[in-house]
Design an enzyme around this catalytic site. Structure first.
Site, PDB file in Angstrom:
ATOM      1  N   CYS A  84       0.764  -1.250   0.000  1.00  0.00           N
ATOM      2  CA  CYS A  84       0.000   0.000   0.000  1.00  0.00           C
ATOM      3  C   CYS A  84       0.795   1.301   0.000  1.00  0.00           C
ATOM      4  O   CYS A  84       0.657   2.120  -0.905  1.00  0.00           O
ATOM      5  CB  CYS A  84      -0.980  -0.010   1.162  1.00  0.00           C
ATOM      6  SG  CYS A  84      -0.352  -0.772   2.662  1.00  0.00           S
ATOM      7  N   HIS A 137      -1.197   7.326   4.813  1.00  0.00           N
ATOM      8  CA  HIS A 137      -0.160   6.285   4.857  1.00  0.00           C
ATOM      9  C   HIS A 137       1.150   6.690   4.175  1.00  0.00           C
ATOM     10  O   HIS A 137       1.858   5.835   3.647  1.00  0.00           O
ATOM     11  CB  HIS A 137      -0.697   4.978   4.242  1.00  0.00           C
ATOM     12  CG  HIS A 137       0.020   3.755   4.743  1.00  0.00           C
ATOM     13  ND1 HIS A 137      -0.098   2.520   4.144  1.00  0.00           N
ATOM     14  CD2 HIS A 137       0.892   3.586   5.786  1.00  0.00           C
ATOM     15  CE1 HIS A 137       0.639   1.641   4.790  1.00  0.00           C
ATOM     16  NE2 HIS A 137       1.249   2.255   5.794  1.00  0.00           N
ATOM     17  N   ASP A 272      -4.603  -0.528  -4.813  1.00  0.00           N
ATOM     18  CA  ASP A 272      -3.209  -0.247  -4.445  1.00  0.00           C
ATOM     19  C   ASP A 272      -2.269  -1.446  -4.526  1.00  0.00           C
ATOM     20  O   ASP A 272      -1.050  -1.275  -4.484  1.00  0.00           O
ATOM     21  CB  ASP A 272      -3.136   0.384  -3.044  1.00  0.00           C
ATOM     22  CG  ASP A 272      -3.590  -0.556  -1.938  1.00  0.00           C
ATOM     23  OD1 ASP A 272      -4.173  -1.617  -2.230  1.00  0.00           O
ATOM     24  OD2 ASP A 272      -3.364  -0.211  -0.749  1.00  0.00           O
ATOM     25  N   ASN A 273      -2.811  -2.653  -4.616  1.00  0.00           N
ATOM     26  CA  ASN A 273      -1.969  -3.847  -4.743  1.00  0.00           C
ATOM     27  C   ASN A 273      -2.875  -5.034  -5.025  1.00  0.00           C
ATOM     28  O   ASN A 273      -4.094  -4.872  -5.193  1.00  0.00           O
ATOM     29  CB  ASN A 273      -1.117  -4.094  -3.494  1.00  0.00           C
ATOM     30  CG  ASN A 273      -1.852  -3.935  -2.173  1.00  0.00           C
ATOM     31  OD1 ASN A 273      -1.542  -3.036  -1.387  1.00  0.00           O
ATOM     32  ND2 ASN A 273      -2.840  -4.776  -1.921  1.00  0.00           N
ATOM     33  N   LYS A 288      -1.280  -9.866  -2.820  1.00  0.00           N
ATOM     34  CA  LYS A 288      -0.634  -8.738  -2.142  1.00  0.00           C
ATOM     35  C   LYS A 288       0.756  -9.132  -1.638  1.00  0.00           C
ATOM     36  O   LYS A 288       0.942 -10.175  -1.036  1.00  0.00           O
ATOM     37  CB  LYS A 288      -1.501  -8.284  -0.968  1.00  0.00           C
ATOM     38  CG  LYS A 288      -0.905  -7.145  -0.147  1.00  0.00           C
ATOM     39  CD  LYS A 288      -1.815  -6.778   1.014  1.00  0.00           C
ATOM     40  CE  LYS A 288      -1.194  -5.649   1.844  1.00  0.00           C
ATOM     41  NZ  LYS A 288      -2.080  -5.229   2.960  1.00  0.00           N
TER      42      LYS A 288
END
Length: 586
Positions: A84, A137, A272-273, A288
Site C-alpha cells: 500500500c 499512509h 493499491d496492490n 498482495k
C-alpha cells in the site's frame, strides 16, 4: 527511459507492434472542456484486479466501477506496487517509491522525503482546491502530513490500517473527530460536503479508501448478501466491502451530476496492490506482497466525458507513476518543480496515438524481491536465478523460459539491476519527527515509531496502532529521533494503561537534556472496545488509553533524541505505553 527494442527479436518486436496498433483508434472525443477539469482519484485498499465484476468475477457485483470503464477507458495492463504505502507514494509523485525512502508500511518507513513534490502541490499551484479523504499512509507528522503535502483539506487517518470501521475516531486537519457510521460512508460524506463547497472552481479530490483491508468489518446488508451465496466469512466480507465501495463511488458520480460538472470531471479508480487473500484474480500468479502479475497488476478505470470516448480499451502497459504526468497534461499544469519523473503521460494512448510509444519497462520491488515488466515479458528475481515468463503466451506465469531465452532474461535483469542501483544511495532510515510547527502544535509519538531497548513486547502482531507491553524492568527504553523546529515551552503527556496493582512507578521523558518526570498514580485498565469483526483479526484490538500529564519544559531548537524510561517499578510491570504527546505551549 529504458527501452527494450535492442534485445527483442525482430519477430517479437513486430508482434508487440501489431498488438499496440490494434488499439490505435481515435479514442479522444472531439469536443474539449470549457474549463480546467476537476479530478477525482479513488484508490481502494487491498482490492485486487479480480474484485470487479467486469473482470470476470461472477461472485461480486460492482456496477458503478463497471460503469466507469464503460463510460470511459479501461487500462488492461496497469501496474502498482506490491503493497500500500509504496503505491500511494508513487501515485502522488510520479516516481518510484524507492527514490523517496519509502521502504516499509509502518514505523516511519512509509514517510515520503520532503523534497518530493506531490500531485496536490502541482494542482494547488495551478489554482486548484485540494482535498484528501481517507487513508494517507505516507507520513503522520507535519510537514509529512497531508496538510503539509499540498492538501488544503484532510479528513481521515495517517497510519496503515485502522482498528475499527464503525463509529470510529479519525482526524480533520490534525484534530481528532468522533464519527458516526461506517468508515467508507463517513469518508464519502466528507468528500461530498467538500465538493459542494468548492465545485465552482477546479478541484483535485483524492479519496484513498481503507477497505477491503482487514479487519473484516462490513455492514450487515453487504455481508448477508454474499453469505447467502454460500461464500465463507472472509470472502463475503471482502466482496461486501467492495460493493460498499461501489455504492459510495456511485454517490460521488451522482453528486457530479447534481452540480452539472460530470463532463468536466476526470474520475479515476484504481487499487493499491493485489488482493489480501486467496480469491479470484483472473488466474494470475501472486497476491498482495508479490512482485508477480497478481501482486502488482490492478484495475485502472478512467472517465472524462469531455475527452475520453466510452468503451476505450488500452492494453499497453502503464503504471501508477504515469498518473501525475498524465493528469498534469490534461489540466495544462506545469510539472517543472517536481523531481525527475519516472512516469510518462499516457495522453497519447487516450488519443489513440500508439505509433512511437516507447517500449518501456515497469519495475516492482518489495523486501528484496523484484521484477521488470515489458509489454510481453516479466522477469522476476526472488533470491535465486532470474525467472522469465511470456505474459502473452503464459499469463499465469507457469512456465519459466529463462533458459530458453537467456538474452532477454539477461537484458531485463541488467535493466532491473541498473534501476535498483539508481536509488542505492537513498536512506531507508525514517526521518526525525518534527516537533513545534505552527500548523501542528501537538505531536503524538507512537511506540510503533520508536526505537526499543530492553525486553519489551508488542501488544499485538502488526506495528500500526500497537503499543509497548511487558515493561518489566527499569532498563527498558523507548526513544524517538526528533527535530525541534521551534524553541519554546512544551508540555508532555503519556497515553498509558496500568492496573491498580501496578500503580506507583516513576517515569520520565527526556529530550535535549531537559526532563519531566511523574508517577503513574491513577489506574486505567480498560476492556478492549467492541469490534464487530466477521473474521478473527490479525491486527490489535482497540482500547481506550489513560492520559498522564508529566509537566512542561523549555526546549531549544535542533535535533535530539526523546526518551521515555522508568526510574522505579512498583508492581509487576511499569505500564503499557501507546504514545508520548508533546504540545508546544505559546
Amino acid at each position: 527511459m529504458i527501452t527494450i527494442c535492442k534485445f527483442l527479436s525482430q519477430a517479437e518486436t513486430i508482434a508487440i507492434g501489431a498488438l499496440l496498433l490494434a488499439f490505435s483508434g481515435p479514442v479522444f472525443a472531439a469536443e474539449s472542456a470549457d474549463r480546467k477539469p476537476n479530478v477525482i482519484i479513488i484508490l481502494t485498499d487491498d482490492q485486487g484486479w479480480g474484485d470487479i465484476s467486469s473482470h470476470g468475477n461472477e461472485n461480486i457485483e460492482t456496477p458503478v466501477m463497471d460503469r466507469i470503464a464503460a463510460e470511459g477507458a479501461r487500462f488492461d495492463r496497469f501496474y502498482v506496487s506490491p503493497v500500500c504505502s509504496p503505491t500511494r507514494a508513487s501515485l502522488l509523485t510520479g516516481r518510484y517509491h524507492n527514490r523517496m525512502g519509502v521502504s516499509g508500511t509502518s514505523a516511519g518507513l512509509e514517510t515520503m522525503a520532503l523534497d518530493e513534490v506531490t500531485i496536490a502541490e502541482v494542482f494547488k499551484d495551478g489554482g486548484y482546491a485540494t482535498g484528501c479523504f481517507g487513508k494517507w499512509h505516507n507520513g503522520a507528522h507535519y510537514p509529512y502530513h497531508p496538510n503539509g503535502r499540498g492538501f488544503d483539506e484532510f479528513f481521515g487517518f495517517c497510519l496503515g490500517h485502522w482498528n475499527n470501521y464503525f463509529d470510529t475516531t479519525v482526524e480533520h486537519n490534525g484534530k481528532a473527530v468522533k464519527t458516526k457510521g461506517y468508515i467508507n460512508d463517513v469518508f464519502t460524506d466528507a468528500a461530498l460536503d467538500w465538493i459542494d463547497d468548492v465545485h465552482e472552481k477546479p478541484f483535485l479530490c483524492y479519496i484513498p479508501y481503507n477497505t477491503p483491508h482487514t479487519p473484516f468489518q462490513v455492514p450487515d446488508k453487504y455481508f448477508d448478501k454474499y453469505k447467502a451465496r454460500g461464500l465463507d466469512d472472509a470472502l463475503a466480507s471482502a466482496y461486501g466491502m467492495c460493493e460498499n465501495l461501489d455504492d459510495n463511488i456511485g454517490r460521488i458520480l451522482d453528486r457530479l451530476d447534481k452540480h452539472n460538472i460530470a463532463d468536466d470531471t476526470i474520475v479515476i479508480f484504481l487499487g493499491d496492490n493485489g488482493p489480501n487473500g486467496d480469491r479470484y484474480n483472473g488466474g494470475m500468479r501472486g497476491r498482495k506482497g508479490s512482485v508477480h502479475e497478481g501482486g502488482v497488476r490492478n484495475a485502472f478505470l478512467m472517465r472524462y466525458p469531455a475527452k475520453i470516448k466510452p468503451g476505450t480499451h488500452i492494453e499497453t502497459i502503464t503504471a501508477h507513476i504515469d498518473v501525475l504526468p498524465t493528469l498534469a497534461e490534461l489540466a495544462g499544469l506545469d510539472t517543472s518543480k517536481t523531481l525527475p519523473l519516472d512516469g510518462i503521460s499516457f495522453v497519447p494512448l487516450l488519443e489513440g496515438k500508439t505509433m512511437g510509444w516507447p517500449d518501456r519497462l515497469i519495475f516492482s520491488e518489495w523486501r528484496g524481491k523484484g521484477s521488470a515488466r515489458s509489454q510481453q515479458y516479466r522477469m522476476a528475481v526472488e533470491g535465486g536465478k532470474p525467472q522469465l515468463y511470456d505474459m502473452i503466451a503464459d499469463p499465469g506465469e507457469k512456465n519459466d523460459i529463462a533458459k530458453k531465452k537467456p538474452q532477454i532474461t539477461n537484458q531485463l535483469k541488467k535493466a532491473y539491476d541498473e534501476w535498483d542501483a539508481s536509488f542505492s544511495h537513498v536512506s531507508t532510515v525514517p526521518p526525525p519527527i518534527p516537533i513545534g510547527h505552527d500548523e501542528m502544535k501537538t505531536v503524538i509519538l507512537t511506540c510503533s515509531e520508536g526505537i526499543w531497548e530492553g525486553e519489551l513486547d508488542w501488544g499485538g502482531k502488526h506495528p500500526n496502532n500497537n503499543w509497548a507491553t511487558n515493561w518489566m524492568s527499569t532498563d527498558c527504553v523507548v526513544s524517538w529521533e526528533v527535530d525541534i523546529v521551534t524553541a519554546g515551552k512544551y508540555s508532555v503527556a503519556l497515553e498509558y494503561i496500568c492496573p491498580e496493582t501496578d500503580l506507583g512507578s516513576t517515569v520520565y521523558v527526556e529530550v535535549a537534556g531537559k526532563r519531566v518526570e511523574g508517577r503513574i498514580d491513577r489506574a486505567h485498565e480498560p476492556n478492549y472496545l467492541p469490534s464487530p469483526d466477521r473474521v478473527p483479526r490479525k491486527e490489535v484490538y482497540e482500547r481506550t488509553w489513560g492520559h498522564k500529564e508529566l509537566g512542561s519544559f523549555e526546549l531549544p531548537k535542533g535535533r535530539s533524541r526523546m526518551t521515555v524510561k522508568a526510574t522505579t517499578k512498583s508492581g509487576k510491570a511499569v505500564m503499557d505505553l501507546k504514545s508520548v504527546q508533546i504540545t508546544r505551549v505559546d
